[in-house]
Structures are given as C-alpha cells and as structure tokens.
Design a protein around this motif. Structure first.
Motif, PDB file in Angstrom:
ATOM      1  N   LEU A 231      -5.772  -7.553  -2.597  1.00  0.00           N
ATOM      2  CA  LEU A 231      -4.953  -8.433  -1.759  1.00  0.00           C
ATOM      3  C   LEU A 231      -4.634  -9.728  -2.507  1.00  0.00           C
ATOM      4  CD1 LEU A 231      -3.703  -9.316   0.963  1.00  0.00           C
ATOM      5  CD2 LEU A 231      -5.981 -10.162   1.595  1.00  0.00           C
ATOM      6  N   ILE A 232      -5.645 -10.319  -3.124  1.00  0.00           N
ATOM      7  CA  ILE A 232      -5.425 -11.556  -3.879  1.00  0.00           C
ATOM      8  C   ILE A 232      -4.476 -11.310  -5.050  1.00  0.00           C
ATOM      9  CG2 ILE A 232      -6.557 -13.338  -5.260  1.00  0.00           C
ATOM     10  CD1 ILE A 232      -7.087 -13.468  -2.217  1.00  0.00           C
ATOM     11  N   LYS A 233      -4.637 -10.163  -5.714  1.00  0.00           N
ATOM     12  CA  LYS A 233      -3.738  -9.853  -6.836  1.00  0.00           C
ATOM     13  C   LYS A 233      -2.282  -9.781  -6.390  1.00  0.00           C
ATOM     14  CE  LYS A 233      -6.728  -7.454 -10.099  1.00  0.00           C
ATOM     15  NZ  LYS A 233      -7.138  -6.198 -10.722  1.00  0.00           N
ATOM     16  N   THR A 234      -2.050  -9.149  -5.243  1.00  0.00           N
ATOM     17  CA  THR A 234      -0.661  -8.984  -4.791  1.00  0.00           C
ATOM     18  C   THR A 234      -0.107 -10.262  -4.165  1.00  0.00           C
ATOM     19  OG1 THR A 234      -1.384  -8.054  -2.660  1.00  0.00           O
ATOM     20  CG2 THR A 234      -0.916  -6.501  -4.453  1.00  0.00           C
ATOM     21  N   ILE A 235      -0.953 -11.277  -4.015  1.00  0.00           N
ATOM     22  CA  ILE A 235      -0.469 -12.608  -3.621  1.00  0.00           C
ATOM     23  C   ILE A 235      -0.184 -13.455  -4.864  1.00  0.00           C
ATOM     24  CG2 ILE A 235      -1.145 -14.781  -2.501  1.00  0.00           C
ATOM     25  CD1 ILE A 235      -2.753 -13.075  -0.502  1.00  0.00           C
ATOM     26  N   VAL A 236      -1.125 -13.440  -5.825  1.00  0.00           N
ATOM     27  CA  VAL A 236      -1.028 -14.300  -7.006  1.00  0.00           C
ATOM     28  C   VAL A 236      -0.028 -13.763  -8.025  1.00  0.00           C
ATOM     29  CG1 VAL A 236      -2.307 -15.234  -8.977  1.00  0.00           C
ATOM     30  CG2 VAL A 236      -3.353 -15.208  -6.703  1.00  0.00           C
ATOM     31  N   ALA A 237      -0.087 -12.457  -8.327  1.00  0.00           N
ATOM     32  CA  ALA A 237       0.770 -11.894  -9.378  1.00  0.00           C
ATOM     33  C   ALA A 237       2.261 -12.084  -9.094  1.00  0.00           C
ATOM     34  CB  ALA A 237       0.443 -10.414  -9.587  1.00  0.00           C
ATOM     35  N   PHE A 371       2.714  -2.541   2.996  1.00  0.00           N
ATOM     36  CA  PHE A 371       2.076  -3.851   3.122  1.00  0.00           C
ATOM     37  C   PHE A 371       0.556  -3.749   3.180  1.00  0.00           C
ATOM     38  CE2 PHE A 371       0.644  -7.207   6.174  1.00  0.00           C
ATOM     39  CZ  PHE A 371       0.947  -8.326   5.422  1.00  0.00           C
ATOM     40  N   TYR A 372       0.046  -2.653   3.714  1.00  0.00           N
ATOM     41  CA  TYR A 372      -1.386  -2.524   3.976  1.00  0.00           C
ATOM     42  C   TYR A 372      -2.164  -1.778   2.895  1.00  0.00           C
ATOM     43  CZ  TYR A 372      -0.205  -4.017   8.716  1.00  0.00           C
ATOM     44  OH  TYR A 372       0.242  -4.739   9.799  1.00  0.00           O
ATOM     45  N   PHE A 373      -1.491  -1.288   1.846  1.00  0.00           N
ATOM     46  CA  PHE A 373      -2.152  -0.343   0.943  1.00  0.00           C
ATOM     47  C   PHE A 373      -2.082  -0.755  -0.530  1.00  0.00           C
ATOM     48  CE2 PHE A 373      -0.886   2.046   4.719  1.00  0.00           C
ATOM     49  CZ  PHE A 373      -2.109   2.595   5.086  1.00  0.00           C
ATOM     50  N   LYS A 374      -3.140  -0.397  -1.270  1.00  0.00           N
ATOM     51  CA  LYS A 374      -3.180  -0.647  -2.715  1.00  0.00           C
ATOM     52  C   LYS A 374      -2.251   0.284  -3.483  1.00  0.00           C
ATOM     53  CE  LYS A 374      -8.078  -2.063  -3.279  1.00  0.00           C
ATOM     54  NZ  LYS A 374      -8.696  -1.667  -1.987  1.00  0.00           N
ATOM     55  N   SER A 375      -2.182   1.548  -3.055  1.00  0.00           N
ATOM     56  CA  SER A 375      -1.374   2.560  -3.749  1.00  0.00           C
ATOM     57  C   SER A 375      -0.389   3.162  -2.756  1.00  0.00           C
ATOM     58  CB  SER A 375      -2.260   3.671  -4.324  1.00  0.00           C
ATOM     59  OG  SER A 375      -3.162   3.152  -5.257  1.00  0.00           O
ATOM     60  N   PRO A 376       0.659   2.414  -2.395  1.00  0.00           N
ATOM     61  CA  PRO A 376       1.553   2.889  -1.334  1.00  0.00           C
ATOM     62  C   PRO A 376       2.173   4.240  -1.655  1.00  0.00           C
ATOM     63  CG  PRO A 376       2.014   0.597  -1.904  1.00  0.00           C
ATOM     64  CD  PRO A 376       1.077   1.116  -2.942  1.00  0.00           C
ATOM     65  N   VAL A 377       2.102   5.142  -0.686  1.00  0.00           N
ATOM     66  CA  VAL A 377       2.748   6.446  -0.836  1.00  0.00           C
ATOM     67  C   VAL A 377       4.258   6.234  -0.782  1.00  0.00           C
ATOM     68  CG1 VAL A 377       2.931   8.772   0.107  1.00  0.00           C
ATOM     69  CG2 VAL A 377       0.762   7.547   0.237  1.00  0.00           C
ATOM     70  N   HIS A 378       4.985   6.958  -1.621  1.00  0.00           N
ATOM     71  CA  HIS A 378       6.432   6.738  -1.723  1.00  0.00           C
ATOM     72  C   HIS A 378       7.113   8.055  -2.054  1.00  0.00           C
ATOM     73  CE1 HIS A 378       5.980   6.871  -6.150  1.00  0.00           C
ATOM     74  NE2 HIS A 378       4.840   6.254  -5.902  1.00  0.00           N
ATOM     75  N   ALA A 379       8.407   8.075  -1.889  1.00  0.00           N
ATOM     76  CA  ALA A 379       9.184   9.282  -2.159  1.00  0.00           C
ATOM     77  C   ALA A 379       9.198   9.583  -3.659  1.00  0.00           C
ATOM     78  CB  ALA A 379      10.606   9.107  -1.654  1.00  0.00           C
ATOM     79  N   PRO A 380       9.284  10.857  -4.039  1.00  0.00           N
ATOM     80  CA  PRO A 380       9.386  11.213  -5.457  1.00  0.00           C
ATOM     81  C   PRO A 380      10.593  10.539  -6.099  1.00  0.00           C
ATOM     82  CG  PRO A 380       9.008  13.172  -4.107  1.00  0.00           C
ATOM     83  CD  PRO A 380       9.285  12.045  -3.158  1.00  0.00           C
ATOM     84  N   GLY A 381      10.408  10.051  -7.324  1.00  0.00           N
ATOM     85  CA  GLY A 381      11.511   9.409  -8.031  1.00  0.00           C
ATOM     86  C   GLY A 381      11.610   7.921  -7.799  1.00  0.00           C
TER      87      GLY A 381
END
Length: 417
Positions: A231-237, A371-381
């Motif tokens: 969470l901190i990484k995705t705020i600071v980075a 928003f809630y996940f470290k490795s968000p699931v996403h569509a292929p491609g």
C-alpha cells in the motif's frame, strides 16, 4: 477462519452494535463527487449505489481447525478480548466447516478439520453442498466468496487450466496443478457466486475459470490484498514517478509473526508472495519508457517470520532516489502496521462491491476493484494498473457510470472557458 476472516467478522458485528467505527472502509465511510466541483455534491458511496448494508450480512467459513469464530479470533490475537467478549454470542454461533486442504500447497500448516473425498471433484462437490446448505439454513438471497486462506506454493498455468473441460478432468484425476484454493474458486464460480482472491495464489485467474465465470455470470476480483508495505509503495512510487525522480534501489524488509508469517517462512510460499510484491514497481515506473530513471532499479523484498510480533507487522523501506543533475537522495519508511486490521475493511468492501457487480450484471474480471489488490487481475493483453490514485479514479468512475452520472476526467477547462 484465520486472522483476516475473524477480524472482518468480529469487526462487522462490533460496528453493527455501535461499538466501533468502520475506519478504512470505502463502502462505509467514503464519498464520491458527482458533477462539477461548483455543485458541491459529494454524497456517501452507500447513498449513490445500492450496497447491501452491514445488517444484511451473514458469515460462514471453512478452516482446518475445528473452532468457532470466537475461539479462532482469540487464537489470532488481533482484536482486544474486551471487544470480542461484547460480540461473543454471535461469534460462537459461527463454526468452521471442514476445509479442503493439502499440505503439498501450504507446507507449514496442518490441522484435523479436513474434508475427505475420492478426488478433488468430490471435494468441490462437498464445498458446493456446504454453500447450498449455508444459503438455505440462513434464508439468504445472495452469496459472495472471498478466499482469505494462506499463501500457497508458487504455481504457473498448466494445460489443465486451459479450458473448463481440461480443468474438470484434472479435478477428477487429482492433478497436482489444482491447489486447494482452485477447488473453492471452482465451487463458487460454478454456483454463479462472485469470487475474490485475497491471497497471491494462482486461483481464479486462469482461462478455465474465467471462461466458467462468463457462463455463470460470476464477477471475479483479486489478487492479494494491498494492505501494508505494498500500500505504501503504491502511494509513494506514483509520486516519485510523477515528478520524474530517478530510483536506483528499493529495499523492502518485513517481520511478521502471525500464521501468514509462518506460512511465508516456507520458500515456495514466499516465492508466490514475492512475485506479487515485486511486480508493483515495474508497472508503476515503466522502465521501458524511462530507462535513464528506472532501467537499472534494484528491487529487493524480504519477509522474515518473527513470532513475538504476532499480527503486528513491521515493514522497512529504503529508497535510493536520484534528483536534478544526478544528485543522490534517500527516503526511509518504517511502517508499524497491523496486518489484519488493514485487511478487514478491504474484505468487507470487496464483498459488498462484488455483490453490487453481480446485481448490476457485471460478470467476469472486475478491474475497477484493482484498488484493493497487489496483483490486480486483468484481461489478457493488458498490463495491470498499479497506481493507487488511478485505481481509485477508475473505481469511482465505475460508481458514477452505474448511477448514470457524468464521468469525471479532472480536465477542468469548463471552469475557465
């Protein structure tokens, strides 16, 4: 029914009784701006979309230990006994069902409350029977399943995951490429139930289960809850990237003493978590676009099991930054957090939003819940979006879309034209 689940369940019961506040929950405390800034319309999210209320919720869970939720919560040691005792009667009514469990996938745990069956398909049918019985016994209209189990060993897609036909054949033949978490996911999705993966395991993010979800109209979300250090990484980075400050190194260390820490002490389970935690910076910094700033980033992640700390996780981050004219700087962060306290409001929000998605006819991958996940699931491609602030904009625009409100681009020209 470990630390995360019991903290979520006991927390909801305490909040329902007015004993605590739902801090950290977007569904319970968040607002969303509608229309122009000059209109002054920022209602609660719960006033914009028809979310289930906390009074609508009934909880059930599986676990390898035959405990009721009160005993499991006392074992987890997250919530103070004085607060637990005020919801004790309700917690004691929730008893763990026998779990689907195999030590091949989680080597540091074992327990007696485990299902037996002739194969993994049989075990899945037993989970479905549990689900149907729970629904009938509690006179429920709808269900959501959130996997809050332990991190399993690192796995990649195999031919068994390619289609529902190959997947079901793998269940029948006890194929080792089907871990316990996939059995639960299959059961939920086959029943048309929204499913979220709160751990980094390879679970519902395989072609077979994504295709099954399209057939049964199950919304999917995951994976690996974004709680402490990430969470901190995705705020600071995103802030460093926005100002185009270079980053040469990012060292992340963790100590954690709960059951999750014990599981991650196994190298094969740690590999699964490491992949989840390390991918965040690659996608945020986009080194392929900014090779001079981020092309040789040294990113190290360490997790150490330290029993005295319990659920109180400590994360250290040392960040080596490069500024104007190549001058070096450093940023050091020490986050002393409570793992399950940060996870519980996410479990609640994801459950309520997935239920909303199901009622709105939104099936399959719900990228707006990244928003809630470290490795968000996403569509292929597609590449996953990891910037927390872009993720929040995507989530709130989805709510505006469901409400029939104008999407907000933050362009702002209309105030000055």
């Amino acid at each position: 029914m470990g630390a995360v689940s019991t903290t979520t369940i006991a927390g909801v019961l305490a909040i329902r009784k007015g004993l605590a506040r739902p801090i950290g929950s977007l569904t319970q405390m968040g607002t969303v701006r509608l229309g122009k800034r000059t209109e002054g319309r920022s209602p609660r999210i719960s006033e914009v979309v028809p979310l289930a209320t906390l009074d609508d919720l009934v909880f059930g869970a599986w676990d390898i230990f035959d405990e009721d939720c009160y005993g499991a919560a006392r074992t987890a040691g997250v919530i103070e006994p004085s607060l637990l005792d005020q919801v004790r009667p309700e917690l004691e009514k929730i008893r763990a069902w026998p779990a689907v469990f195999d030590r091949h996938y989680v080597k540091r745990l074992d327990g007696p409350n485990v299902k037996k069956g002739k194969n993994k398909k049989d075990l899945a049918e037993q989970v479905i029977a549990d689900i149907r019985r729970f629904k009938a016994d509690n006179n429920l209209d709808r269900l959501v399943m959130v996997w809050c189990g332990s991190t399993e060993i690192y796995m990649t897609e195999s031919p068994a995951h390619a289609s529902i036909e190959t997947f079901e054949h793998a269940l029948e033949t006890n194929d080792p490429s089907i871990p316990s978490s996939m059995v639960y996911a299959y059961a939920a999705i086959r029943e048309g139930i929204p499913y979220a993966n709160a751990a980094p395991n390879l679970t519902a993010d395989i072609p077979a289960l994504v295709a099954l979800a399209a057939t049964t109209k199950s919304p999917l979300a995951g994976k690996d809850l974004k709680t402490g250090q990430t969470l901190i990484k995705t705020i600071v980075a995103p802030g460093l990237k926005a100002r185009l400050l270079g980053v040469k190194g990012w060292y992340s260390g963790n100590i954690l003493g709960n059951r999750d820490g014990e599981v991650l002490d196994d190298p094969e389970s740690f590999k699964t978590k490491e992949e989840s935690k390390k991918s965040v910076l690659d996608y945020i910094f986009q080194p392929q676009l900014y090779p001079e700033l981020y092309g040789d980033l040294c990113h190290v992640v360490r997790i150490n099991y330290y029993p005295p700390r319990g659920d109180n996780k400590e994360g250290w981050d040392n960040i080596d930054i490069v500024g104007w004219l190549g001058y070096p700087m450093q940023l050091k962060i020490n986050f002393l957090c409570r793992d399950s306290i940060l996870a519980a409001p996410i479990v609640l929000d994801v459950a309520l939003f997935l239920d909303l998605a199901k009622r709105a006819g939104m099936s399959g991958i719900q990228e707006w819940l990244s928003f809630y996940f470290k490795s968000p699931v996403h569509a292929p491609g597609l590449y996953p979006e990891h910037d927390l602030f872009i993720q929040l904009m995507k989530l709130k625009n989805t709510l505006r879309f469901l409400k029939g409100e104008e999407l907000i681009t933050h362009l702002g020209r209309e105030y000055y034209d």
